[in-house]
Design a protein around this motif. Sequence first.
Motif, PDB file in Angstrom:
ATOM      1  N   ALA A   3       0.835  -1.209   0.000  1.00 49.23           N
ATOM      2  CA  ALA A   3       0.000   0.000   0.000  1.00 49.23           C
ATOM      3  C   ALA A   3       0.869   1.258   0.000  1.00 49.23           C
ATOM      4  O   ALA A   3       0.562   2.241  -0.695  1.00 49.23           O
ATOM      5  N   LYS A   4       1.963   1.233   0.756  1.00 47.43           N
ATOM      6  CA  LYS A   4       2.881   2.376   0.774  1.00 47.43           C
ATOM      7  C   LYS A   4       3.493   2.613  -0.606  1.00 47.43           C
ATOM      8  O   LYS A   4       3.628   3.755  -1.060  1.00 47.43           O
ATOM      9  N   ILE A   5       3.899   1.530  -1.249  1.00 46.52           N
ATOM     10  CA  ILE A   5       4.537   1.651  -2.559  1.00 46.52           C
ATOM     11  C   ILE A   5       3.550   2.218  -3.579  1.00 46.52           C
ATOM     12  O   ILE A   5       3.880   3.119  -4.366  1.00 46.52           O
ATOM     13  N   ARG A   6       2.330   1.730  -3.560  1.00 54.21           N
ATOM     14  CA  ARG A   6       1.337   2.211  -4.521  1.00 54.21           C
ATOM     15  C   ARG A   6       0.977   3.673  -4.252  1.00 54.21           C
ATOM     16  O   ARG A   6       0.717   4.430  -5.194  1.00 54.21           O
ATOM     17  N   TRP A   7       0.958   4.065  -2.991  1.00 57.95           N
ATOM     18  CA  TRP A   7       0.712   5.464  -2.653  1.00 57.95           C
ATOM     19  C   TRP A   7       1.828   6.334  -3.250  1.00 57.95           C
ATOM     20  O   TRP A   7       1.571   7.367  -3.860  1.00 57.95           O
ATOM     21  N   ALA A   8       3.065   5.900  -3.073  1.00 51.41           N
ATOM     22  CA  ALA A   8       4.193   6.667  -3.603  1.00 51.41           C
ATOM     23  C   ALA A   8       4.141   6.751  -5.127  1.00 51.41           C
ATOM     24  O   ALA A   8       4.355   7.828  -5.711  1.00 51.41           O
ATOM     25  N   GLU A   9       3.831   5.642  -5.780  1.00 52.77           N
ATOM     26  CA  GLU A   9       3.786   5.617  -7.249  1.00 52.77           C
ATOM     27  C   GLU A   9       2.835   6.665  -7.812  1.00 52.77           C
ATOM     28  O   GLU A   9       3.088   7.264  -8.857  1.00 52.77           O
ATOM     29  N   GLN A  10       1.737   6.904  -7.092  1.00 52.91           N
ATOM     30  CA  GLN A  10       0.734   7.853  -7.563  1.00 52.91           C
ATOM     31  C   GLN A  10       1.309   9.254  -7.749  1.00 52.91           C
ATOM     32  O   GLN A  10       0.869  10.006  -8.613  1.00 52.91           O
ATOM     33  N   TYR A  11       2.328   9.597  -6.931  1.00 56.11           N
ATOM     34  CA  TYR A  11       2.891  10.937  -6.943  1.00 56.11           C
ATOM     35  C   TYR A  11       4.307  10.968  -7.546  1.00 56.11           C
ATOM     36  O   TYR A  11       5.069  11.880  -7.283  1.00 56.11           O
ATOM     37  N   MET A  12       4.616   9.958  -8.367  1.00 52.21           N
ATOM     38  CA  MET A  12       5.929   9.883  -9.011  1.00 52.21           C
ATOM     39  C   MET A  12       5.767   9.760 -10.523  1.00 52.21           C
ATOM     40  O   MET A  12       6.141   8.752 -11.136  1.00 52.21           O
ATOM     41  N   PRO A  13       5.255  10.803 -11.176  1.00 51.29           N
ATOM     42  CA  PRO A  13       4.975  10.706 -12.616  1.00 51.29           C
ATOM     43  C   PRO A  13       6.219  10.568 -13.481  1.00 51.29           C
ATOM     44  O   PRO A  13       6.159   9.984 -14.571  1.00 51.29           O
ATOM     45  N   VAL A  14       7.345  11.107 -13.039  1.00 49.56           N
ATOM     46  CA  VAL A  14       8.559  11.030 -13.851  1.00 49.56           C
ATOM     47  C   VAL A  14       9.042   9.583 -13.931  1.00 49.56           C
ATOM     48  O   VAL A  14       9.334   9.067 -15.022  1.00 49.56           O
ATOM     49  N   LEU A  15       9.108   8.913 -12.781  1.00 46.29           N
ATOM     50  CA  LEU A  15       9.520   7.505 -12.801  1.00 46.29           C
ATOM     51  C   LEU A  15       8.514   6.638 -13.546  1.00 46.29           C
ATOM     52  O   LEU A  15       8.905   5.675 -14.222  1.00 46.29           O
ATOM     53  N   ARG A  16       7.238   6.979 -13.452  1.00 51.16           N
ATOM     54  CA  ARG A  16       6.238   6.190 -14.186  1.00 51.16           C
ATOM     55  C   ARG A  16       6.481   6.290 -15.689  1.00 51.16           C
ATOM     56  O   ARG A  16       6.392   5.287 -16.413  1.00 51.16           O
ATOM     57  N   GLU A  17       6.797   7.487 -16.177  1.00 50.94           N
ATOM     58  CA  GLU A  17       7.052   7.647 -17.611  1.00 50.94           C
ATOM     59  C   GLU A  17       8.323   6.910 -18.024  1.00 50.94           C
ATOM     60  O   GLU A  17       8.368   6.267 -19.090  1.00 50.94           O
ATOM     61  N   ILE A  18       9.349   6.984 -17.194  1.00 49.83           N
ATOM     62  CA  ILE A  18      10.591   6.257 -17.489  1.00 49.83           C
ATOM     63  C   ILE A  18      10.325   4.757 -17.510  1.00 49.83           C
ATOM     64  O   ILE A  18      10.823   4.027 -18.378  1.00 49.83           O
ATOM     65  N   ARG A  19       9.512   4.289 -16.563  1.00 51.35           N
ATOM     66  CA  ARG A  19       9.203   2.856 -16.511  1.00 51.35           C
ATOM     67  C   ARG A  19       8.495   2.399 -17.780  1.00 51.35           C
ATOM     68  O   ARG A  19       8.779   1.306 -18.296  1.00 51.35           O
ATOM     69  N   GLU A  20       7.577   3.193 -18.281  1.00 50.31           N
ATOM     70  CA  GLU A  20       6.860   2.825 -19.506  1.00 50.31           C
ATOM     71  C   GLU A  20       7.839   2.616 -20.662  1.00 50.31           C
ATOM     72  O   GLU A  20       7.710   1.665 -21.448  1.00 50.31           O
ATOM     73  N   ARG A  21       8.819   3.492 -20.772  1.00 49.73           N
ATOM     74  CA  ARG A  21       9.826   3.332 -21.828  1.00 49.73           C
ATOM     75  C   ARG A  21      10.705   2.117 -21.558  1.00 49.73           C
ATOM     76  O   ARG A  21      11.042   1.350 -22.479  1.00 49.73           O
ATOM     77  N   PHE A  22      11.099   1.929 -20.285  1.00 52.21           N
ATOM     78  CA  PHE A  22      11.942   0.790 -19.938  1.00 52.21           C
ATOM     79  C   PHE A  22      11.271  -0.543 -20.298  1.00 52.21           C
ATOM     80  O   PHE A  22      11.927  -1.480 -20.758  1.00 52.21           O
ATOM     81  N   VAL A  23       9.979  -0.626 -20.061  1.00 57.32           N
ATOM     82  CA  VAL A  23       9.249  -1.857 -20.379  1.00 57.32           C
ATOM     83  C   VAL A  23       9.367  -2.175 -21.871  1.00 57.32           C
ATOM     84  O   VAL A  23       9.571  -3.329 -22.267  1.00 57.32           O
ATOM     85  N   LYS A  24       9.269  -1.149 -22.695  1.00 57.05           N
ATOM     86  CA  LYS A  24       9.324  -1.343 -24.155  1.00 57.05           C
ATOM     87  C   LYS A  24      10.740  -1.635 -24.642  1.00 57.05           C
ATOM     88  O   LYS A  24      10.949  -2.511 -25.487  1.00 57.05           O
ATOM     89  N   GLU A  25      11.724  -0.899 -24.108  1.00 52.88           N
ATOM     90  CA  GLU A  25      13.083  -0.959 -24.667  1.00 52.88           C
ATOM     91  C   GLU A  25      14.003  -1.948 -23.967  1.00 52.88           C
ATOM     92  O   GLU A  25      15.023  -2.350 -24.539  1.00 52.88           O
ATOM     93  N   GLN A  26      13.710  -2.311 -22.717  1.00 50.72           N
ATOM     94  CA  GLN A  26      14.529  -3.246 -21.939  1.00 50.72           C
ATOM     95  C   GLN A  26      16.022  -2.865 -21.941  1.00 50.72           C
ATOM     96  O   GLN A  26      16.895  -3.683 -22.281  1.00 50.72           O
ATOM     97  N   PRO A  27      16.358  -1.623 -21.556  1.00 46.77           N
ATOM     98  CA  PRO A  27      17.763  -1.193 -21.619  1.00 46.77           C
ATOM     99  C   PRO A  27      18.664  -1.855 -20.586  1.00 46.77           C
ATOM    100  O   PRO A  27      19.893  -1.766 -20.707  1.00 46.77           O
ATOM    101  N   LEU A  28      18.073  -2.520 -19.590  1.00 44.60           N
ATOM    102  CA  LEU A  28      18.872  -3.143 -18.533  1.00 44.60           C
ATOM    103  C   LEU A  28      18.812  -4.665 -18.593  1.00 44.60           C
ATOM    104  O   LEU A  28      19.165  -5.337 -17.616  1.00 44.60           O
ATOM    105  N   ALA A  29      18.392  -5.192 -19.714  1.00 41.27           N
ATOM    106  CA  ALA A  29      18.265  -6.647 -19.847  1.00 41.27           C
ATOM    107  C   ALA A  29      19.607  -7.326 -19.586  1.00 41.27           C
ATOM    108  O   ALA A  29      20.632  -6.944 -20.152  1.00 41.27           O
ATOM    109  N   GLY A  30      19.599  -8.308 -18.697  1.00 40.22           N
ATOM    110  CA  GLY A  30      20.805  -9.065 -18.382  1.00 40.22           C
ATOM    111  C   GLY A  30      21.727  -8.404 -17.383  1.00 40.22           C
ATOM    112  O   GLY A  30      22.760  -8.982 -17.023  1.00 40.22           O
ATOM    113  N   ILE A  31      21.377  -7.226 -16.907  1.00 36.26           N
ATOM    114  CA  ILE A  31      22.220  -6.494 -15.960  1.00 36.26           C
ATOM    115  C   ILE A  31      21.834  -6.866 -14.526  1.00 36.26           C
ATOM    116  O   ILE A  31      20.654  -6.869 -14.171  1.00 36.26           O
TER     117      ILE A  31
END
Length: 407
Positions: free
Chosen positions: A6-34
């Motif tokens: 519940a704490k994590i989901r509360w924080a996510e709601q107010y972290m739009p920059v990381l949410r946008e970065i995550r959306e790109r990361f999901v598509k591009e997988q820049p850290l695959a194998g790291i």
Amino acid sequence: MHTGEAKIRWAEQYMPVLREIRERFVKEQPLAGIVIGMALHVEAKTAVLVRTLVAGGAEVHITGCNPLSTQDDVVDALKASGVHCYAKRACTLEEYYSAIDQVLDAKPSITIDDGMDLIHRLHTGRRDILPLVLGGCEETTTGIHRLKAMAKEKKLLFPVVAVNDTPMKHFFDNVHGTGESALTAIMATTNCLIAGKQVVVAGYGYCGRGLATKARALGARVIVTEIDPRRALQAHFDGFELMTMREAAPIGELFVTTTGNLSVLTADDFALMKDGAILCNAGHFNVEIDIGWLETNADSIGRRDGIDSYSFGDRTLHVLAEGRLVNLAVPKGMGHPIEVMDLSFAVQALSTEYMAKQGRNLTPGVHEVPTAIDEQIARIKLAALGCSIDTLTEEQAEYMSSWNVGT
């Protein structure tokens, strides 16, 4: 729902920059194998960063960077989602360093530190892993100081990005994050009024400036102590009283250290302080207040809810969070505000991606975060806030890059 989740989901709601970065990361997988090894304050905002890195393909192993800053319910939530997490609140120093070793047992190729304990351990006791490391990222001022000292002695054997040293970190995390969260933790722990109180802030870097400014906004009378003549002059022109610690000790009612250095408040200062003075630290390590002297020479008269009280002579002094990072180490400490950590952890996420792509091309030492990364994060945040800014015209851009145009 589990409290940590519940704490994590509360924080996510107010972290739009990381949410946008995550959306790109999901598509591009820049850290695959790291494999990423992390030593950070394990709480809800950190968990959002961890999940962003995992979304980019990384395998993450994480522990705490302070024995008192971990939130155990967040640890449980991370473990439940498949993250390797070894942190535990109120761990012993032996347990703390054992967890550091567990992270390094995973043979990370990128490290993310808050205070440089992972990198220190790599270079002293786990040198067998060094050839596997592409590089690292460092979150805080104390860690940068240690890294630069290593680099000066040519002891730092891989590149590290100084996440702490970007404008996005200084302007927001250090000033607003430390300023608000430290005072919030102090008030929640002591139930004491800030208004009208004589507050002594040791150090006028970005963190000290934020604390002094926000304490004054709450009605405090603020004294600043400094060793750097330029910062001291800045504090004076910002309207704060400027004194040595010896001059401030008999006056102060609340003392907050923000220097990153050791022995800022010592026996000589304790002897001058008022009965009932409150002492705490907003720097990274618990070395700024001489707790050892109090434990040896004063009578401990009780511990409750993050407050240790010591009596000697005709006075009692109260130390918060064992002299550790007050905004996280007290029981009610929540750390920096969510919106601030959205920015700082966005710098971490993009710096980690940068290290994954460019680490082999960087020389050992401390490297700046590319300006393009810092500006990108600011632009994402401005868009999330619905704010617009101007852009240079071609003529203006040419003028700013030219040396030929005079009066």
